[in-house]
Design a protein around this motif. Structure first.
Motif, mmCIF file in Angstrom:
data_model
loop_
_atom_site.group_PDB
_atom_site.id
_atom_site.type_symbol
_atom_site.label_atom_id
_atom_site.label_comp_id
_atom_site.label_asym_id
_atom_site.label_seq_id
_atom_site.Cartn_x
_atom_site.Cartn_y
_atom_site.Cartn_z
ATOM 1 N N GLU A 1 34.934 14.727 93.540
ATOM 2 C CA GLU A 1 36.077 13.882 94.593
ATOM 3 C C GLU A 1 36.390 12.235 93.895
ATOM 4 O OE1 GLU A 1 33.223 12.864 97.607
ATOM 5 O OE2 GLU A 1 32.229 12.357 96.328
ATOM 6 N N LEU A 2 36.971 12.138 94.198
ATOM 7 C CA LEU A 2 37.615 10.377 94.178
ATOM 8 C C LEU A 2 36.676 9.459 95.311
ATOM 9 C CD1 LEU A 2 40.101 8.561 92.981
ATOM 10 C CD2 LEU A 2 41.406 8.808 94.671
ATOM 11 N N ILE A 3 35.703 8.533 93.984
ATOM 12 C CA ILE A 3 35.085 7.823 94.950
ATOM 13 C C ILE A 3 35.970 6.137 94.469
ATOM 14 C CG2 ILE A 3 32.698 9.396 94.278
ATOM 15 C CD1 ILE A 3 32.424 7.301 91.709
ATOM 16 N N HIS A 4 37.265 6.095 93.907
ATOM 17 C CA HIS A 4 36.963 4.904 93.444
ATOM 18 C C HIS A 4 38.009 4.495 93.184
ATOM 19 C CE1 HIS A 4 37.148 0.136 93.430
ATOM 20 N NE2 HIS A 4 38.058 0.647 92.452
ATOM 21 N N HIS A 5 39.249 3.726 93.778
ATOM 22 C CA HIS A 5 40.382 3.799 93.285
ATOM 23 C C HIS A 5 41.398 1.955 93.547
ATOM 24 C CE1 HIS A 5 41.874 5.051 97.063
ATOM 25 N NE2 HIS A 5 42.608 4.686 97.523
ATOM 26 N N ASP A 6 41.624 1.103 93.644
ATOM 27 C CA ASP A 6 42.775 -0.008 93.514
ATOM 28 C C ASP A 6 43.596 -0.054 93.333
ATOM 29 O OD1 ASP A 6 42.071 -0.912 91.167
ATOM 30 O OD2 ASP A 6 39.820 -1.303 91.245
ATOM 31 N N SER A 7 44.493 -1.377 93.796
ATOM 32 C CA SER A 7 45.459 -1.563 92.816
ATOM 33 C C SER A 7 45.464 -2.084 91.770
ATOM 34 C CB SER A 7 45.858 -2.914 94.603
ATOM 35 O OG SER A 7 45.083 -4.277 93.853
ATOM 36 N N SER A 8 45.421 -1.979 91.060
ATOM 37 C CA SER A 8 45.017 -2.135 89.892
ATOM 38 C C SER A 8 45.951 -1.235 88.543
ATOM 39 C CB SER A 8 43.766 -2.927 88.782
ATOM 40 O OG SER A 8 43.389 -1.928 88.860
ATOM 41 N N GLY A 9 45.545 -0.333 89.732
ATOM 42 C CA GLY A 9 45.617 1.273 89.320
ATOM 43 C C GLY A 9 44.632 2.074 88.906
ATOM 44 N N TYR A 10 43.583 1.233 88.590
ATOM 45 C CA TYR A 10 41.894 1.352 88.341
ATOM 46 C C TYR A 10 41.274 2.705 89.573
ATOM 47 C CZ TYR A 10 37.216 2.032 87.223
ATOM 48 O OH TYR A 10 35.757 2.981 86.608
ATOM 49 N N ALA A 11 40.560 3.933 88.872
ATOM 50 C CA ALA A 11 40.093 5.339 89.672
ATOM 51 C C ALA A 11 39.036 5.586 89.142
ATOM 52 C CB ALA A 11 41.377 6.228 90.263
ATOM 53 N N ARG A 12 37.861 5.798 89.480
ATOM 54 C CA ARG A 12 36.836 6.295 89.200
ATOM 55 C C ARG A 12 36.448 7.748 89.684
ATOM 56 N NH1 ARG A 12 33.246 5.354 85.615
ATOM 57 N NH2 ARG A 12 31.615 6.107 85.202
ATOM 58 N N LEU A 13 36.272 9.140 89.285
ATOM 59 C CA LEU A 13 35.557 10.293 89.744
ATOM 60 C C LEU A 13 34.304 11.048 89.744
ATOM 61 C CD1 LEU A 13 38.941 10.663 88.510
ATOM 62 C CD2 LEU A 13 39.061 12.810 90.475
ATOM 63 N N ARG A 14 33.571 11.757 90.303
ATOM 64 C CA ARG A 14 32.881 11.998 90.149
ATOM 65 C C ARG A 14 32.567 14.061 90.225
ATOM 66 N NH1 ARG A 14 29.554 9.456 94.514
ATOM 67 N NH2 ARG A 14 29.215 8.176 93.364
#
Length: 237
Positions: free
Chosen positions: A190-203
């Motif tokens: 799952e995608l646990i974070h994404h923001d307007s800067s284009g950074y994302a984090r998945l778990r």
């Protein structure tokens, strides 16, 4: 097999532009645009790419992706070559190299790096998914946690959410599959974070190997351009 200097008319000149927000040391990203209407059947032979039996669109995207990979390999290792195809249809990279190829809707790219710096790279490009299709696919692609708040989004935001989640999970799969040799699906991460800067984090939501278990988190990044969404997941050595 090494490619020649021939460049087919069906592909635009290769570009080394890095469109993503965070440059990765040692990673070479090469892209091109392609037009199946301009494909010449002899392009495969001229480029040193093994031919394939498929419709013109599939042939052209395969050729474009392999040309990008060849140039990315040349820049990363000094030895240009055309990646062969594994039995599972994934690219077969030379020893000591990791990489990923993506293509869709007239755009193709490859990202390549030395294994000494990066354990895994996953690259995926998607054309923006229309809202009506996004709403049909959402329960397949998004986990129950990712679905929270989805209904409250407007049409543009819903289409982007599904496109982004789909692409990042595709990139995650491409980065991890060569390390775990095990297939996994949309509901298993799952995608646990994404923001307007284009950074994302998945778990990860499942155990894939001794090194990659439930709860493991990985970084990703993404960018939108010309109605495309490009994502990349990278695993440092």
């Amino acid at each position: 097999m090494t490619s020649t200097l021939y460049h087919p008319a069906c592909c635009s000149p290769l570009s080394d532009h890095w469109p993503l927000p965070l440059a990765l040391p040692g990673v070479q990203l090469i892209s091109t645009r392609f037009d199946p209407a301009l494909l010449d059947p002899e392009d495969f032979t001229r480029c040193g790419v093994p031919g394939m039996t498929a419709v013109s669109k599939r042939q052209t995207e395969f050729l474009a992706g392999r040309l990008c990979a060849c140039e990315a390999l040349r820049r990363a290792t000094g030895a240009p070559c055309i990646p062969a195809v594994n039995e599972d249809r994934s690219p077969c990279w030379p020893a000591g190299v990791v990489g990923s190829i993506t293509h869709g809707a007239g755009w193709a790219a490859a990202a390549v790096a030395r294994r000494a710096q990066w354990r895994g790279i996953g690259l995926d490009v998607e054309k923006q998914i229309p809202t009506t299709r996004a709403d049909r696919l959402v329960a397949e692609i998004l986990t129950p946690h990712e679905l929270e708040g989805y209904a409250a989004l407007d049409e543009t935001q819903r289409a982007l959410r599904v496109t982004l989640t789909f692409s990042l999970k595709e990139s995650l799969f491409k980065a991890l599959y060569p390390l775990v040799n095990k297939r996994f699906y949309f509901q298993e991460a799952e995608l646990i974070h994404h923001d307007s800067s284009g950074y994302a984090r998945l778990r990860l939501l499942t155990d894939l190997s001794e090194d990659w278990k439930t709860g493991a988190e990985l970084d990703g990044q993404f960018v939108q351009f010309d109605d495309y969404l490009l994502s990349l997941v990278s695993i440092a050595a």
